[in-house]
Write a protein that holds these residues in place. Structure first.
Motif, mmCIF file in Angstrom:
data_model
loop_
_atom_site.group_PDB
_atom_site.id
_atom_site.type_symbol
_atom_site.label_atom_id
_atom_site.label_comp_id
_atom_site.label_asym_id
_atom_site.label_seq_id
_atom_site.Cartn_x
_atom_site.Cartn_y
_atom_site.Cartn_z
ATOM 1 N N GLU A 239 -3.140 -32.107 35.273
ATOM 2 C CA GLU A 239 -2.760 -31.573 33.959
ATOM 3 C C GLU A 239 -3.135 -30.103 33.817
ATOM 4 O OE1 GLU A 239 -3.491 -32.629 29.218
ATOM 5 O OE2 GLU A 239 -4.240 -33.949 30.800
ATOM 6 N N ALA A 240 -4.255 -29.699 34.439
ATOM 7 C CA ALA A 240 -4.673 -28.295 34.329
ATOM 8 C C ALA A 240 -3.630 -27.372 34.950
ATOM 9 C CB ALA A 240 -6.027 -28.108 35.015
ATOM 10 N N VAL A 241 -3.076 -27.752 36.106
ATOM 11 C CA VAL A 241 -2.069 -26.925 36.761
ATOM 12 C C VAL A 241 -0.787 -26.888 35.936
ATOM 13 C CG1 VAL A 241 -0.671 -26.681 38.839
ATOM 14 C CG2 VAL A 241 -3.063 -27.373 39.016
ATOM 15 N N VAL A 242 -0.376 -28.041 35.399
ATOM 16 C CA VAL A 242 0.865 -28.103 34.620
ATOM 17 C C VAL A 242 0.740 -27.241 33.367
ATOM 18 C CG1 VAL A 242 2.426 -29.633 33.383
ATOM 19 C CG2 VAL A 242 1.418 -30.371 35.536
ATOM 20 N N ARG A 243 -0.393 -27.323 32.682
ATOM 21 C CA ARG A 243 -0.554 -26.537 31.448
ATOM 22 C C ARG A 243 -0.649 -25.043 31.768
ATOM 23 N NH1 ARG A 243 -0.938 -29.518 27.098
ATOM 24 N NH2 ARG A 243 -1.601 -31.701 27.248
ATOM 25 N N ALA A 244 -1.311 -24.687 32.867
ATOM 26 C CA ALA A 244 -1.367 -23.266 33.236
ATOM 27 C C ALA A 244 0.026 -22.734 33.541
ATOM 28 C CB ALA A 244 -2.290 -23.088 34.432
#
Length: 559
Positions: A239-244
């Motif tokens: 999720e961190a990569v997708v939101r970034a």
């Protein structure tokens, strides 16, 4: 690892000590292990999740792995078996596979040769991936309207990938072939623990660069990684990569895995490339094609300008041929000028005759009607008007005086009427005031009578509820020297002296400690408490109040 001999054993040289251990070749050992494994297990049924499936190989065979939460095993489906399978392998699908356990000596590994394949459900990785995809899609991160166009020719290209893999070399090589551009590489780990945090930090770091700063800000970002299993690519599903990636203000191209691999960053990126090389092709155009296109556009522009100039020249020559000569163009103007000049002389003479006639007529009128006669007539009219104005002023003043006297009489009459109405209204108000005062006096009298009756009733109720009525029935109120009520034997013993209030007076008494003890009274026994003895010397009587006097409300414990 060689085992050292015991300390007590004598040391001997290796050359002098022959070994009795049989020697194996690598192929013999591999064959023996294969026979042992196949004899011990034979056919088995395995339940696991398909991982690393990339479709059929060029030979028609299929290679992938079966895994669960603790281990994995290589699997192979031969070409003939693959065509007969009712359930084809799919990445992330949980299946029950039936086949033979064997070894592959070329890799020193064991594997299962699958003969039948049955679906068992979606694996844990795929279930987690679908759930995360559903939540992020509900937030609108995958909406098509969020997609931005990729710059046609970026000044700087930013790449987020591993600095040691073949991916970065492919991207740099492809960019150099198509259109050399400055490349900024943010080195990150692309799999394993902490990879997702590094990728997200790299995307945010590129976006944090200020335009025109010491480090140029990229116009497009490429997030790339080579192929692998779903576990290897899982960092790009975090999720961190997708939101970034969704927060990136720089257009982003995702190039993760092969064309059949799909990660969540592919849905949120502005463009998805099937391979890292494809991402480089999307980022920049082909320089030779661009130069050829520019040259073609320049040629077309030059030819268009030349055609326009030819067409405009032809039109100009046609207009010149159609334009008349100077003499033909001025002939009509000259003729009109000659005609106007011929008419000008007679017209000026005629105009002079007309004005001369008008002047002579005006002179004749002045002779017949001189100004002195008109002036004398005007003076006579002015004299007559002066006498009439004085008489008009006098008549107007008389009319105004009569109007004022009439208004004065009307005002006197209106004043008398108003005063009369005011006196009548005052008399009516005086009568109403007297009536209201009489009604008020009657109301006050009735209210006073009702309050007096209620007060008498409350006085009687107060007398019946007063503690003095209880004293009149034969009871007595006991108080200590401070005037506080005495409620028990212990308090009476502690007080030693107290007063007894009866209905007709008050008596002072004291206790005898020698004949008084605590505890329950025992009438007639030795332990019975001695009654209080009165002191006749200090006895006093309080006269009762007359019966007509109202009794004050009190209680049994009042002083």
């Amino acid at each position: 690892m060689a085992v050292p001999p015991p300390p007590s054993a004598p040391l001997k040289s290796d050359a002098a000590t022959p070994s009795n251990v049989a020697e194996w070749s690598v192929g013999e050992l591999a064959s023996a292990l294969k026979r042992t494994l196949e004899d011990a297990f034979g056919h088995v049924r395995l339940r696991g999740e398909i991982s690393g499936f990339r479709g059929q190989h060029g030979s028609g065979h299929a290679y992938f792995s079966l895994k669960d939460g603790t281990a994995r095993i290589d699997a192979v489906v031969w070409k003939g078996t693959f065509n007969r399978l009712r359930q084809k392998p799919q990445e992330g699908l949980e299946v029950v596979a039936t086949g033979r356990i064997t070894t592959f000596p070329g890799k020193s590994s064991y594997q299962i040769v699958i003969e039948t394949l049955e679906p068992a459900g979606i694996g844990a990785w795929m279930a987690l991936l679908e759930e995360r995809k559903r939540v992020l899609a509900a937030e609108g991160l995958f909406a098509p309207e969020r997609k931005r166009p990729i710059p046609y020719l970026p000044r700087v290209v930013g790449v987020v990938t591993s600095p040691t893999g073949a991916v970065i070399r492919d991207i740099l090589h492809r960019l150099a072939d198509r259109f050399p551009r400055p490349v900024l590489v943010w080195p990150v780990r692309v799999q394993g623990e902490g990879a997702a945090e590094e990728i997200a930090a790299a995307i945010r770091g590129f976006n944090a660069l200020s335009p025109g700063g010491p480090i140029p800000r990229p116009d497009v970002l490429i997030v790339a990684r080579g192929g692998g299993s779903i576990e290897d690519l899982w960092a790009f599903n975090e999720e961190a990569v997708v939101r970034a990636a969704s927060e990136s203000t720089i257009p982003l191209i995702s190039a993760v895995g092969h064309e059949t691999d799909t990660t969540l960053i592919d849905f949120v990126s502005d463009r998805r490339a099937p391979t890292p090389t494809g991402a480089a092709e999307m980022a920049v155009p082909v320089r030779a094609d661009l130069m050829a296109e520019v040259a073609d556009l320049a040629r077309r522009q030059r030819e268009a300008v030349e055609r326009k100039l030819d067409r405009e020249g032809s039109d100009l020559r046609a207009l010149v041929r159609a334009m008349p000569g100077v003499d033909a163009f001025l002939a009509g103007k000259r003729q009109r000028l000659d005609l106007a000049e011929a008419r000008l002389g007679p017209a000026l003479a005629g105009n002079a005759r007309v004005h001369r006639l008008r002047v002579s007529r005006l002179v004749e009128r002045f002779v017949r009607h001189p100004p002195t006669l008109a002036l004398a007539t005007a003076r006579g009219r002015l004299a007559r008007i002066g006498d009439r104005s004085g008489s008009a002023v006098r008549h107007g003043a008389a009319r105004k005086g009569e109007a004022l006297s009439y208004l004065g009489r009307r005002l006197v009459i209106a004043r008398d009427g108003t005063l009369g109405r005011a006196r009548a209204e005052q008399a009516r108000n005086h009568d109403r005031l007297g009536a209201v005062q009489a009604r008020l006096a009657q109301g006050i009298a009735r209210l006073t009578e009702r309050r007096r009756d209620r007060l008498g009733a409350l006085t009687g109720l107060l007398g019946s509820l007063s503690y003095r009525a209880v004293l009149a029935r034969g009871f007595a109120l006991v108080r200590d020297t401070a005037g506080a009520p005495v409620r028990g034997t212990a308090a009476a013993i502690a007080a030693e002296r107290f007063t007894l209030e009866f209905s007709d007076g008050t008596v002072t008494a004291r206790t005898d400690p020698a004949r008084t003890e605590s505890g329950a009274p025992d009438p007639g026994g030795e332990g019975a408490p001695t009654p209080a003895r009165t002191d006749p010397v200090r006895t006093k009587r309080t006269p009762r109040k007359p019966a007509a006097e109202p009794v004050r409300q009190g209680s049994l414990f009042e002083g």
